[in-house]
Design an enzyme around this catalytic site. Structure first.
Site, PDB file in Angstrom:
ATOM      1  N   VAL A 151      34.465 -18.689  16.220  1.00  0.00           N
ATOM      2  CA  VAL A 151      34.167 -19.180  17.769  1.00  0.00           C
ATOM      3  C   VAL A 151      35.182 -19.634  18.820  1.00  0.00           C
ATOM      4  CG1 VAL A 151      31.970 -19.914  16.597  1.00  0.00           C
ATOM      5  CG2 VAL A 151      33.829 -21.586  16.903  1.00  0.00           C
ATOM      6  N   TYR A 152      36.446 -19.765  18.370  1.00  0.00           N
ATOM      7  CA  TYR A 152      37.277 -20.049  19.331  1.00  0.00           C
ATOM      8  C   TYR A 152      37.748 -19.005  20.146  1.00  0.00           C
ATOM      9  CZ  TYR A 152      38.721 -24.232  16.300  1.00  0.00           C
ATOM     10  OH  TYR A 152      38.662 -25.307  15.618  1.00  0.00           O
ATOM     11  N   SER A 153      37.225 -19.224  21.636  1.00  0.00           N
ATOM     12  CA  SER A 153      37.443 -17.961  22.507  1.00  0.00           C
ATOM     13  C   SER A 153      36.940 -16.776  21.986  1.00  0.00           C
ATOM     14  CB  SER A 153      38.756 -17.974  22.669  1.00  0.00           C
ATOM     15  OG  SER A 153      39.505 -18.839  23.441  1.00  0.00           O
ATOM     16  N   ASN A 154      35.699 -16.866  21.184  1.00  0.00           N
ATOM     17  CA  ASN A 154      34.855 -15.763  20.639  1.00  0.00           C
ATOM     18  C   ASN A 154      35.784 -14.629  19.956  1.00  0.00           C
ATOM     19  OD1 ASN A 154      32.413 -14.376  20.634  1.00  0.00           O
ATOM     20  ND2 ASN A 154      32.899 -12.942  22.425  1.00  0.00           N
TER      21      ASN A 154
END
Length: 344
Positions: free
Chosen positions: A61-64
């Site tokens: 989920v970090y920066s998609n």
């Protein structure tokens, strides 16, 4: 650099590890954290490896997914020198297969992470949140298959409650499946809830803590002072609503003592705050983040010195808070305390 075993496993990790939430900079939260591209990320990885920091933490989920992709590019050609920790379970979209820890989701998520990272195995896969809609047996048997298939080497959790983690450990032991050896947790001088239940559990069950946000969601950087407005450029202006709340009076009380200890030791406020965490039971590694080289080098200055017992006691007292029920009787009533001594 010092190294510690990760929980009851044989995996040794550095006491300081690097969090790559600043890689990519997509979305309102992560763009405020940092916006490191591939070139800057590679330079930060270079500095980490020179200092002996070889554990890099990321998440889908970090920066998609951009954080994983940039980390993969930054470590290209030196995969054998690093440990990769990534996480999955939080939503990556609005579809029925975009969140959770079902067998379907975990297999898809791990394969996607491997592609982004440019590797064929993940050293530590952590469930980013507890999935109450999927049977724990399904989750753990899937993790067992991923370990047996060579795609994952160790498993862990993040942000679980005590009962969620303990139930997972018990079921894994019952079936002979891999047990969680790590729990990535929020822990800082202004956030000590980890100590009430999760720390004793970790000590008892051999689950090492990987600490996220050791500076209290950016509040212990040395830039926040009593009676002064938030400094220009503070990420708290955009991200405070996403992080754990902190009582202001307690924050300022802690900062006052951090200032005094920093002056006494000739260190910075962040270095003192991180050094305190390294004295705590069950902590295997503290995850630091950095938007640039200067910030990274300052955080790495935590290594090579130690707080005195007197300084630790001052920080303990300034940051202490009464636990919630049912933990407070063990701290204030003699009979409870004799039967249940605190882990610290």
């Amino acid at each position: 650099m010092q190294y510690r075993n990760l929980g009851a496993s044989g995996l040794k990790v550095p006491v300081i590890s690097f969090g790559t939430g600043t890689f990519g900079g997509e979305g309102p939260l992560f763009s405020a954290w940092g916006q490191s591209g591939a070139e800057e990320a590679r330079r930060l990885v270079d500095i980490c490896l020179e200092a002996g920091v070889n554990l890099f933490d990321t998440a889908d989920v970090y920066s998609n997914g951009a954080s994983e992709a940039i980390l993969g590019a930054a470590i290209k050609g030196r995969r054998d020198r690093v440990l990769i920790s990534t996480k999955t379970s939080l939503p990556m979209g609005d579809g029925p297969f975009d969140a959770g820890s079902s067998r379907h989701r975990l297999i898809l998520a791990v394969d996607a992470a491997l592609r982004r990272l440019g590797t064929d195995y993940i050293d530590l896969l952590q469930l980013h949140a507890f999935d109450a809609f999927t049977p724990i047996e399904e989750v753990l048997s899937t993790l067992d298959g991923l370990v047996r298939g060579g795609k994952v080497r160790y498993v862990g959790a993040s942000n679980f409650s005590g009962w969620q983690l303990m139930k997972s450990l018990a079921i894994a032991e019952r079936h002979g499946w891999p047990r969680h050896v790590a729990h990535q947790v929020y822990y800082s001088l202004v956030g000590r809830d980890y100590e009430w239940e999760l720390m004793p559990l970790g000590l008892d069950q051999g689950v090492g803590a990987l600490v996220w946000s050791p500076l209290g969601w950016g509040r212990l950087t040395g830039r926040i002072r009593r009676g002064q407005p938030l400094p220009t450029g503070s990420r708290l202006r955009e991200t405070a609503q996403f992080g754990p709340p902190v009582d202001e009076e307690r924050l300022y009380r802690v900062v006052d003592v951090l200032d005094a200890v920093a002056t006494e030791t000739g260190r910075t406020v962040p270095q003192v705050a991180i050094a305190w965490l390294l004295t705590r039971p069950s902590v295997a590694s503290v995850i630091i983040g950095a938007r640039d080289e200067a910030q990274l080098r300052d955080n790495l200055g935590t290594i090579g010195w130690s707080l005195t017992a007197e300084q630790i006691a001052l920080l303990d007292k300034a940051s202490a808070v009464m636990p919630c029920y049912p933990y407070y009787p063990y701290r204030v009533q003699e009979g409870f305390a004799r039967l249940n001594p605190p882990p610290v």
